[in-house]
Design a protein around this motif. Structure first.
Motif, mmCIF file in Angstrom:
data_model
loop_
_atom_site.group_PDB
_atom_site.id
_atom_site.type_symbol
_atom_site.label_atom_id
_atom_site.label_comp_id
_atom_site.label_asym_id
_atom_site.label_seq_id
_atom_site.Cartn_x
_atom_site.Cartn_y
_atom_site.Cartn_z
ATOM 1 N N LEU A 54 -1.085 7.325 4.581
ATOM 2 C CA LEU A 54 -1.170 7.479 3.120
ATOM 3 C C LEU A 54 -1.411 6.145 2.417
ATOM 4 N N GLY A 55 -1.257 5.035 3.141
ATOM 5 C CA GLY A 55 -1.494 3.727 2.547
ATOM 6 C C GLY A 55 -2.864 3.151 2.881
ATOM 7 N N ARG B 249 -6.700 9.173 5.233
ATOM 8 C CA ARG B 249 -5.302 9.480 4.899
ATOM 9 C C ARG B 249 -4.832 10.803 5.473
ATOM 10 N N ARG B 250 -5.734 11.541 6.103
ATOM 11 C CA ARG B 250 -5.325 12.785 6.746
ATOM 12 C C ARG B 250 -4.170 12.534 7.718
ATOM 13 N N GLY B 251 -3.340 13.543 7.883
ATOM 14 C CA GLY B 251 -2.198 13.396 8.772
ATOM 15 C C GLY B 251 -2.533 13.755 10.205
ATOM 16 N N SER C 128 0.832 -1.203 0.000
ATOM 17 C CA SER C 128 0.000 0.000 0.000
ATOM 18 C C SER C 128 0.871 1.260 0.000
ATOM 19 N N LEU C 129 2.117 1.089 0.420
ATOM 20 C CA LEU C 129 3.035 2.231 0.509
ATOM 21 C C LEU C 129 4.133 2.140 -0.557
ATOM 22 N N LEU D 249 5.730 5.283 -2.104
ATOM 23 C CA LEU D 249 6.503 6.003 -1.096
ATOM 24 C C LEU D 249 7.815 5.270 -0.788
ATOM 25 N N ASN E 191 1.819 9.431 10.071
ATOM 26 C CA ASN E 191 1.514 10.295 8.919
ATOM 27 C C ASN E 191 1.809 9.625 7.589
ATOM 28 N N LEU E 192 2.810 8.761 7.557
ATOM 29 C CA LEU E 192 3.120 8.067 6.305
ATOM 30 C C LEU E 192 2.271 6.805 6.166
ATOM 31 N N PRO F 299 -9.439 7.157 1.193
ATOM 32 C CA PRO F 299 -8.714 8.429 1.344
ATOM 33 C C PRO F 299 -9.151 9.243 2.566
ATOM 34 N N ARG F 300 -10.376 9.053 3.023
ATOM 35 C CA ARG F 300 -10.828 9.834 4.184
ATOM 36 C C ARG F 300 -9.922 9.641 5.405
#
Lengths: 419, 419
Positions: B398-399, B406-408, B256-257, B260, B394-395, B403-404
């Motif tokens: 992103l995976g 995925r906020r940091g 998923s990452l 990155l 936080n990283l 997307p909801r």
């Protein structure tokens, strides 16, 4: 021998580009044409829709003789630096005699006059600028007014309609920057401008045979109506685009690199973001904060954008973060005289005599086979610049739809395009 | 007051974990149980399948009283450092009296003997180790033989079947490391081991009611047969897993990452990769080269793997790259005494008296509300360690599929779990 130079992105090559190329050829009647083209990241701070080799081939198939890459250190920069990089690249060829660019006004004289005012910044102009800034106008507004007023007072006045055509168009802004760069680099290249036809540079919607590249990209990303895209492009370049997309080489957008872009900003210490090109006082905080708040790249842009920090500037900063383009590096490149090599992406067979000329006259090393770049590029600053191009390709590739094309080091494995 | 400590990943919490917890409670009969749990990246160098708050809740719903986070600087490390981090975290609570861990052998004595040999490295053992290494055995092989021979000569001999159970299991290796860490930190915590039942730790396939976490994750990623997953997990934790996956919070894996991870290695200078934890001489070249050659993360792993550089080690290095975990930082953390805070992810309401005890006895600051960490953590090294946890979240975010999520900065926005 007359050699025409063009600075372009061809993202993708469309009928407007074709019109500009043909009109330039008619007007100048050059023996050859060389295009300095953005690689994988463009002036608006965006990943190019398809890779640089495909885009070079588009140009070659439509009559360009040689495509050289505008190094990534210059390609995603403001109009001024982009133009400087492009003009210096053409200067460095040692063979380009003419440059042709589009403009809404289609006359070189008023553009050259503005360019000279901006390059020289004569004291009366500076005084006017200060006066308007003190009145509370934004910098671009104040500069526009100051130029207009200065030109009028100096007897170089433009008519209202000329002025409108100049200030309200991205192309004229670039045109002025090309002229400024020619003037500042004391270039012997003769500038020519072709009046733009059809859709404005950044029009969002398709408009028949002459659509903007932005509109074509939007069409490709949203409805993907090949028929309407086909009408807007020369057939040779349309075929390349369609084939590239159908084989999974494109389309690539900044959103294709979303995880990498957001992850990069989330990982970077404020201190490092602060040193990136185009980040001025305090903007690093806003950028970091928004990259943390946002779940997607679109959300990041929406959150970070202000009147002062426009989309393109934010996009450029993201690309600068990705590629490590700091103010300090840009300054080092500037001191070294701009682009440090001519990296040839492709050429037409009929350009072989021109290639020989180029080898004799170029003021910087010529790269045709990137695998040898360490031997070819003797100066550390040239290698540093080339390393950014290699990194640009290696990261851009991770956003390509089909994983088969995500392998790295394509700068060393892709063949130069010969048409 | 007896307080049981457990070091775990609960990725996810399954029947084997339940069995271990229940058996430990029966054997020790503690007043409370505290678990030190990996956050978003695990000992095998993998992104956790669902986030740390969901996993903490799984443990709480199954009878654990407090879940504290094993800092990311320790969670994706070799058995030795992982165990040291976990044991020190429990030591730092000031309230944990017992620790219980699984092992195939189910007897503490032989494990403790081996731990002591490894911790003290007596000269006869060292001589044997050197002898076997000189014979050309790999380090783990030579060490195994040297321990066995040394134990035999010292009259601590194990039976063949005991020995087989010790050396052929990941859990016993961890168990030995826990004992080593207890011994080295001069800990007053009493160790207890529970014999493992059912599937081996890293079995790939589901096997009824007691499946390994690896098998459950594989099932989730491949067939996603909820029925068979359900049979392998306590209902309370199954519900949490299913709900998290159905709402798009998981599953998360290293793939998923991918952008990155590959992008990070492609961007990092060799000089920086070289300083990462677990990168020894020359490995930086291999890692960089493979990240450039590979189109996907799977391909990277297949290319980079050798007998010496096993999957888990390579995975850990990728996570170290992502989180900036260098040898130098790990050394600084070691000098500071390991984990620098007790970050509480959740607790059960019945544990409120224990929380009070913890506040009185803990040797490091307690974080219940991360927003205040700058005030709570006075030492720079503690803040540096916590910043890695924040970056990890936080990283990792992103995976996450939806997307909801995925906020940091979820470390500052997610609420502590109270059950």
């Amino acid at each position: 021998m007359k050699v025409l130079g063009i600075i372009a992105e061809y993202n993708p090559f469309h009928n407007g580009h074709m019109y500009h190329l043909k009109s330039s050829l008619e007007l100048i009647d050059p023996d050859y044409t060389i295009v300095a083209m953005s690689g994988h990241f463009t002036q608006r701070g965006e990943a190019a829709i398809i890779d640089k080799w495909e885009r070079a081939e588009m140009a070659l198939k439509n009559g360009v003789d040689i495509v050289v890459e505008l190094p990534a250190a210059y390609s995603s920069q403001t109009a001024e630096l982009f133009a400087y990089g492009g003009v210096q690249l053409l200067n460095h060829t040692g063979v380009v005699t003419h440059i042709s660019f589009g403009s809404e006004i289609g006359q070189i004289q008023p553009l050259a006059e503005i360019a000279r005012i901006l390059a020289d910044e004569p004291p009366p102009f500076k005084a006017l600028l200060k006066q308007y800034l003190d009145q509370g106008l934004s910098f671009p507004q104040a500069r526009h007014r100051a130029i207009k007023e200065h030109a009028k007072r100096s007897g170089l006045g433009f008519s209202e309609s000329q002025w409108e055509k100049i200030i309200n168009s991205s192309n004229s802004i670039l045109a002025i920057e090309y002229l400024k760069a020619l003037y500042r680099t004391n270039s012997s290249i003769i500038p020519v401008t072709i009046q733009r036809i059809g859709a404005p540079y950044n029009a969002q919607e398709m408009s028949g045979e002459v659509s903007s590249a932005t509109a074509i990209r939007n069409e490709l990303l949203r409805q993907k109506c090949w028929d309407s895209i086909s009408r807007a492009m020369p057939q040779a370049s349309f075929k390349i685009l369609k084939c590239a997309v159908e084989s999974g080489k494109g389309p690539v957008t900044n959103s294709s690199l979303e995880q990498l872009l957001l992850g990069k900003i989330r990982s970077m210490p404020l201190e490092e973001i602060k040193h990136l090109m185009d980040v001025d006082e305090g903007l690093e905080n806003r950028i970091k904060e928004c990259a943390l708040k946002a779940a997607t790249l679109d959300e990041f842009m929406a959150l970070a954008k202000t009147r002062r920090y426009v989309y393109t500037r934010l996009q450029r900063i993201l690309i600068h973060a990705l590629l490590g383009i700091t103010r300090e590096r840009v300054e080092r490149f500037r001191r070294a005289g701009g682009p440090q090599y001519l990296r040839i992406l492709g050429f037409s067979k009929r350009a072989i005599p021109l290639l020989k000329q180029l080898k004799q006259n170029a003021r910087v090393p010529i790269i045709t086979k990137a695998a040898h770049y360490h031997r070819i590029l003797e100066s550390p600053v040239a290698r540093e610049m080339f390393d950014i191009d290699v990194l640009a390709t290696n990261l851009y590739s991770l956003g390509i739809p089909d994983p088969r094309y995500r392998r790295g080091n394509r700068d060393f494995t892709e063949k130069i395009r010969i048409v």
